[in-house]
Structures are given as C-alpha cells and as structure tokens.
Design an enzyme around this catalytic site. Structure first.
Site, PDB file in Angstrom:
ATOM      1  N   GLU A   1      -4.697   9.491  17.651  1.00 51.79           N
ATOM      2  CA  GLU A   1      -4.925  11.325  18.003  1.00 51.79           C
ATOM      3  C   GLU A   1      -6.018  10.991  16.348  1.00 51.79           C
ATOM      4  O   GLU A   1      -7.068  11.629  16.524  1.00 51.79           O
ATOM      5  CB  GLU A   1      -3.891  12.163  17.997  1.00 51.79           C
ATOM      6  CG  GLU A   1      -3.039  11.507  18.609  1.00 51.79           C
ATOM      7  CD  GLU A   1      -1.908  11.086  18.772  1.00 51.79           C
ATOM      8  OE1 GLU A   1      -1.702  10.348  17.998  1.00 51.79           O
ATOM      9  OE2 GLU A   1      -1.102  11.018  20.054  1.00 51.79           O
TER      10      GLU A   1
ATOM     11  N   GLN B   1       0.722  -1.001  -0.104  1.00 54.60           N
ATOM     12  CA  GLN B   1      -0.152  -0.410  -0.099  1.00 54.60           C
ATOM     13  C   GLN B   1       1.396   0.925   0.108  1.00 54.60           C
ATOM     14  O   GLN B   1       1.145   1.825   0.527  1.00 54.60           O
ATOM     15  CB  GLN B   1      -0.630   0.256   1.506  1.00 54.60           C
ATOM     16  CG  GLN B   1      -1.933   1.144   1.206  1.00 54.60           C
ATOM     17  CD  GLN B   1      -2.040   1.344   2.587  1.00 54.60           C
ATOM     18  OE1 GLN B   1      -1.426   1.018   4.000  1.00 54.60           O
ATOM     19  NE2 GLN B   1      -3.593   1.037   2.460  1.00 54.60           N
ATOM     20  N   GLY B   2       1.110   2.183  -1.266  1.00 50.65           N
ATOM     21  CA  GLY B   2       1.737   3.113  -1.308  1.00 50.65           C
ATOM     22  C   GLY B   2       1.017   4.319  -1.591  1.00 50.65           C
ATOM     23  O   GLY B   2       1.031   5.504  -1.746  1.00 50.65           O
TER      24      GLY B   2
ATOM     25  N   GLU C   1      -9.134  -1.314   5.301  1.00 53.26           N
ATOM     26  CA  GLU C   1      -7.551  -1.159   6.161  1.00 53.26           C
ATOM     27  C   GLU C   1      -8.580  -1.138   8.459  1.00 53.26           C
ATOM     28  O   GLU C   1      -8.137  -1.913   8.329  1.00 53.26           O
ATOM     29  CB  GLU C   1      -6.828   0.021   6.298  1.00 53.26           C
ATOM     30  CG  GLU C   1      -5.643  -0.367   6.943  1.00 53.26           C
ATOM     31  CD  GLU C   1      -4.805   0.350   6.298  1.00 53.26           C
ATOM     32  OE1 GLU C   1      -5.164   1.631   6.014  1.00 53.26           O
ATOM     33  OE2 GLU C   1      -3.387   0.511   6.424  1.00 53.26           O
TER      34      GLU C   1
HETATM   35  C1  LIG Z   1       4.732  -0.557  10.875  1.00 48.67           C
HETATM   36  C2  LIG Z   1       4.047   1.197   9.955  1.00 48.67           C
HETATM   37  C3  LIG Z   1       3.636  -0.084   9.063  1.00 48.67           C
HETATM   38  C4  LIG Z   1       3.278   1.574   8.314  1.00 48.67           C
HETATM   39  N1  LIG Z   1       2.215   0.924   6.730  1.00 48.67           N
HETATM   40  C5  LIG Z   1       2.576   1.620   5.968  1.00 48.67           C
HETATM   41  C6  LIG Z   1       1.612   1.186   4.776  1.00 48.67           C
HETATM   42  O1  LIG Z   1       1.707   0.097   4.173  1.00 48.67           O
HETATM   43  N2  LIG Z   1       1.629   1.632   3.876  1.00 48.67           N
HETATM   44  C7  LIG Z   1       1.758   3.351   3.641  1.00 48.67           C
HETATM   45  O2  LIG Z   1       1.563   3.943   3.101  1.00 48.67           O
HETATM   46  N3  LIG Z   1       1.621   3.543   5.067  1.00 48.67           N
HETATM   47  C8  LIG Z   1       2.242   2.885   5.987  1.00 48.67           C
HETATM   48  N4  LIG Z   1       2.333   3.498   7.425  1.00 48.67           N
HETATM   49  C9  LIG Z   1       2.665   4.801   7.356  1.00 48.67           C
HETATM   50  C10 LIG Z   1       1.247   4.875   8.438  1.00 48.67           C
HETATM   51  O3  LIG Z   1       0.348   5.300   7.826  1.00 48.67           O
HETATM   52  C11 LIG Z   1       1.983   6.743   8.754  1.00 48.67           C
HETATM   53  O4  LIG Z   1       2.922   6.826   9.828  1.00 48.67           O
HETATM   54  C12 LIG Z   1       1.023   7.064  10.035  1.00 48.67           C
HETATM   55  O5  LIG Z   1      -0.296   7.936   9.038  1.00 48.67           O
HETATM   56  C13 LIG Z   1       1.276   8.789  10.242  1.00 48.67           C
HETATM   57  O6  LIG Z   1       1.744   9.589   9.244  1.00 48.67           O
HETATM   58  P1  LIG Z   1       3.584  10.234   9.968  1.00 48.67           P
HETATM   59  O7  LIG Z   1       4.671   8.902  10.185  1.00 48.67           O
HETATM   60  O8  LIG Z   1       3.840  11.168   9.053  1.00 48.67           O
HETATM   61  O9  LIG Z   1       3.028  11.269  11.002  1.00 48.67           O
HETATM   62  P2  LIG Z   1       2.575  12.343  11.234  1.00 48.67           P
HETATM   63  O10 LIG Z   1       1.126  12.533  10.509  1.00 48.67           O
HETATM   64  O11 LIG Z   1       3.215  13.130  10.900  1.00 48.67           O
HETATM   65  O12 LIG Z   1       2.649  12.756  12.737  1.00 48.67           O
HETATM   66  C14 LIG Z   1       2.671  12.716  13.591  1.00 48.67           C
HETATM   67  C15 LIG Z   1       1.909  13.089  15.006  1.00 48.67           C
HETATM   68  O13 LIG Z   1       1.161  14.011  14.690  1.00 48.67           O
HETATM   69  C16 LIG Z   1       0.382  13.072  15.199  1.00 48.67           C
HETATM   70  N5  LIG Z   1      -1.512  14.401  14.331  1.00 48.67           N
HETATM   71  C17 LIG Z   1      -0.613  14.500  12.822  1.00 48.67           C
HETATM   72  N6  LIG Z   1      -2.065  15.499  12.614  1.00 48.67           N
HETATM   73  C18 LIG Z   1      -2.589  15.461  13.716  1.00 48.67           C
HETATM   74  C19 LIG Z   1      -3.780  16.425  14.079  1.00 48.67           C
HETATM   75  N7  LIG Z   1      -4.716  16.705  13.129  1.00 48.67           N
HETATM   76  N8  LIG Z   1      -4.514  16.075  15.348  1.00 48.67           N
HETATM   77  C20 LIG Z   1      -4.323  15.256  16.493  1.00 48.67           C
HETATM   78  N9  LIG Z   1      -2.600  14.855  16.105  1.00 48.67           N
HETATM   79  C21 LIG Z   1      -2.352  15.252  14.882  1.00 48.67           C
HETATM   80  C22 LIG Z   1      -0.338  12.167  15.064  1.00 48.67           C
HETATM   81  O14 LIG Z   1      -1.258  11.566  15.068  1.00 48.67           O
HETATM   82  C23 LIG Z   1       1.882  11.376  15.090  1.00 48.67           C
HETATM   83  O15 LIG Z   1       1.459  11.887  16.851  1.00 48.67           O
HETATM   84  C24 LIG Z   1       3.069   2.281   8.325  1.00 48.67           C
HETATM   85  C25 LIG Z   1       3.347   2.607   9.809  1.00 48.67           C
HETATM   86  C26 LIG Z   1       4.040   2.090  10.569  1.00 48.67           C
HETATM   87  C27 LIG Z   1       4.151   3.252  11.867  1.00 48.67           C
END
Ligand SMILES: Cc1cc2nc3c(=O)[nH]c(=O)nc-3n(C[C@H](O)[C@H](O)[C@H](O)COP(=O)(O)OP(=O)(O)OC[C@H]3O[C@@H](n4cnc5c(N)ncnc54)[C@H](O)[C@@H]3O)c2cc1C
Length: 319
Positions: free
Chosen positions: A302, A113-114, A186
């Site tokens: 969150e 999933q990208g 999902e």
């Molecule tokens: C083990 C693992 C597997 C994954 N697999 C995939 C995959 O297969 N494909 C894929 O596409 N992605 C994948 N991901 C990515 C995952 O979807 C993202 O890490 C996740 O959506 C959070 O985005 P970010 O890491 O950019 O954090 P950010 O969005 O930058 O968030 C950072 C912090 O800010 C908080 N935050 C952000 N916006 C808000 C808001 N509006 N209100 C309150 N708090 C907020 C978040 O809760 C978090 O604590 C995976 C992640 C992990 C850890």
C-alpha cells in the site's frame, strides 16, 4: 541501455559462472561471505579504497544474475551491502568510510537496520527513539523491532546508550535525508537483486507444471502469465539500472520494481502450492510463507503504491 553483453561483460559473466561452478558451497555464512570478498565479488561497484573493485554497475547486475541462476547463498551482510554501505558512502566522512566499509564487505562486522518501532512502521516519521547530545557524544534511548539479522534479540531496547560523537552520519538534524538515502537503496537495489531469485523460481514453477499439471489449460495460462510478468520486471529493472549508472542513486521507480517483484513472488508461490494440491512440499511452503513478509518489509504494498502515485506519477498527496 544495450541489453546484450559487451565483449567485456561476456568475459566477466563467463568468469563469474566458472568461479561459481568451482566454489559453490552447501550453505552460506561468514566463511562464504569472506570467500566472496577475497574473490572480489562483494562490493563490486564500491571504490577500491574502501575494499571494493570499482567495477561498473553492469558487472554488479551480471554477478547478481549469475549468483541467482546458480542459487548461491547471499553474502550474509545484505543490509550493509545494499543499504548501510551506500548510505555511509553518500553521507559519511572519509574516516567513517575507511573505518566501516571494508569490514562490511569482509563480513567482519554484520549490520542490521533499526528503523521500525512498536508504533512506527509505515510512518517512519513517528519514530520515538531520542538522541541527546552529551560531552563528546550522544545518548540514545528508544526501542526497535523487526530488525532482520538481529538473531540474538527479538526486540532491541536502547537505554542510555552512549554513542561517540565521531559516529554521527551527516549533519545534526539531517537524519531524514540520510534515512531516505537508505530506503532508496533498499528498494532500488534489493528489487534488482531479488529478480534473479524470481527468475530461478519461475523456472522451478515451469518444471513443476511439466511434472504435475502439463495438461491443465488454466494452469498453463497462469504459468505463461508469470513468465511474461517476469520479462516485464527484468526490462523495468534495466531501466532503473540505466538511471543508477547515470546518477549513482536509485530513483523512486525502484518502488515499482519492489512492488511488482514481491506481489508476483507471492502469486507465483501460491500457484505452486495449488499445483501441489495440498501435498506438503517443504520448499514451496517455505517460499510461500516467506513471500508474505516480502510484501511488508522495505515498505508495504500500500505504501509503495502511494509512493508511485505521488513521486513517480506526480499525483496529489493522499494526506
Ligand atoms: C520479514 C520482515 C523483515 C523486516 N526487517 C526489518 C528490518 O530489518 N529493519 C526494520 O527497521 N524494519 C524491518 N521490518 C519492518 C517493516 O519495515 C514494517 O513491518 C513495515 O514498514 C510496516 O510497518 P508496520 O508493521 O508497523 O505496519 P503498519 O505501518 O502499522 O501498517 C499496517 C497496515 O496498514 C497499511 N497502511 C499503513 N499506512 C498506510 C497508508 N498511509 N496508506 C495505506 N495503507 C497504509 C499498511 O500497508 C499495512 O497493511 C521488517 C518486516 C518484515 C515483515
């Protein structure tokens, strides 16, 4: 929904249990996934025309429970079965369904999933990958991160990648709706599948407590609370399953299950580590570290609370 197995469901459960007793492997992988497909346990609810069995969702729920109980490895194409497949079923053409779905079930083609990008995680609308139409197809440019199962890459870069026109899913400009279908599946179905794993973990926690902390009143209290939370989660999942059986689409309440499950998983594994008292037990240490990822993937805690507030409870948008 009736919480007891009907005679048909009881027979199905016994069949799954007997099959698992005969066939449980030491580890997962493509061969195990193919075996699941050949035995009819991959894509139970998917239409027969696309390689499934056309079975009711209740059979799927029973199979998930029994596989978790036996601690059987997952089908390696979890993303295809849980997300990409249901999305293609909802938005794909007949040709696309016949082309992609059977090979997902047989694990001939493994899907990732990208969605996430360096500057787009929680806020999916910030994705920067661009698609331009060309003669008969599309050109893709962008970068993805965090793609589970993409073992051979730590980052995925797309530079002038040519994609044939027939791969378009849904309408041009309708990608957001397609993406939301994937996310609903999902959170909706993944949460359900993982509750079985949590069930097995609670049982292991009880065993550990009996061995190491049976006389500690505070630990006993906390373990009992985890068991109660698990029962609440199971009942919530049955409610979600009822919606799924009635509509074919998981509702936004799936976010509640995923949130409850991932936070409980984290709390429970931390408790096990406390009971071990610093002793390095590989099993619980792995579970504890992995549980950290569970509260980030498929929507952080969150973000899920925001979704529950806005879409389930109808509170005003936070921004
Ligand atoms: C083990 C693992 C597997 C994954 N697999 C995939 C995959 O297969 N494909 C894929 O596409 N992605 C994948 N991901 C990515 C995952 O979807 C993202 O890490 C996740 O959506 C959070 O985005 P970010 O890491 O950019 O954090 P950010 O969005 O930058 O968030 C950072 C912090 O800010 C908080 N935050 C952000 N916006 C808000 C808001 N509006 N209100 C309150 N708090 C907020 C978040 O809760 C978090 O604590 C995976 C992640 C992990 C850890």
């Amino acid at each position: 929904m009736n919480l007891r197995d009907s005679p048909d469901e009881e027979a199905f459960r016994a069949r799954v249990r007997a099959w698992l007793a005969e066939n449980l492997p030491a580890e997962g992988g493509r061969e195990w996934s193919r075996k699941l497909f050949d035995a009819g346990y991959a894509g139970l609810t998917w239409p027969v025309d696309y390689g499934g069995l056309g079975a009711p969702y209740s059979h799927q729920a029973i199979a998930l429970e029994e596989f978790a109980r036996a601690e059987a490895p997952n089908h390696m194409n979890v993303i295809a079965l849980g997300m990409a497949g249901p999305t293609i079923m909802a938005h794909g053409t007949e040709e696309q369904k016949r082309r992609y779905l059977p090979k997902m079930l047989s694990a001939e083609e493994i899907w990732c999933q990208g969605f996430s990008e360096p500057d787009a995680g929680s806020d999916l609308s910030a994705v920067r990958t661009r698609i331009e139409p060309t003669d008969g197809g599309f050109l893709v440019n962008g970068q993805k991160v965090w793609s589970s199962l993409a073992h051979d890459a730590d980052e995925i870069f797309f530079t002038d990648v040519e994609v044939p026109g027939e791969n378009l899913l849904g309408e041009i400009g309708g990608g957001w709706q397609v993406a939301m279908t994937t996310l609903l599946h999902e959170r909706g179905t993944l949460g359900f599948a993982l509750t079985g794993t949590l069930d097995a973990l609670v049982n292991k926690l009880i065993t550990l407590t009996k061995e190491r902390a049976a006389d500690d009143p505070i630990i006993r209290d906390r373990v009992a609370q985890e068991w109660i939370e698990l029962q609440a989660l199971k009942l919530t999942n049955y409610r979600s399953l009822t919606t799924l059986m009635q509509t074919g689409i998981p509702g936004p309440e799936g976010s509640g299950s995923k949130l409850h499950w991932s936070e409980q998983n984290q709390r429970l594994t931390k408790l096990a580590m406390e009971i071990l008292g610093g002793e390095d037990d590989g099993y619980w240490r792995y579970q504890q570290l992995r549980s950290r990822g569970n509260t980030i993937e498929a929507g952080t805690s969150e973000i899920l609370r925001n979704i529950i507030a806005e879409r389930v409870l109808g509170l005003p948008r936070s921004r």
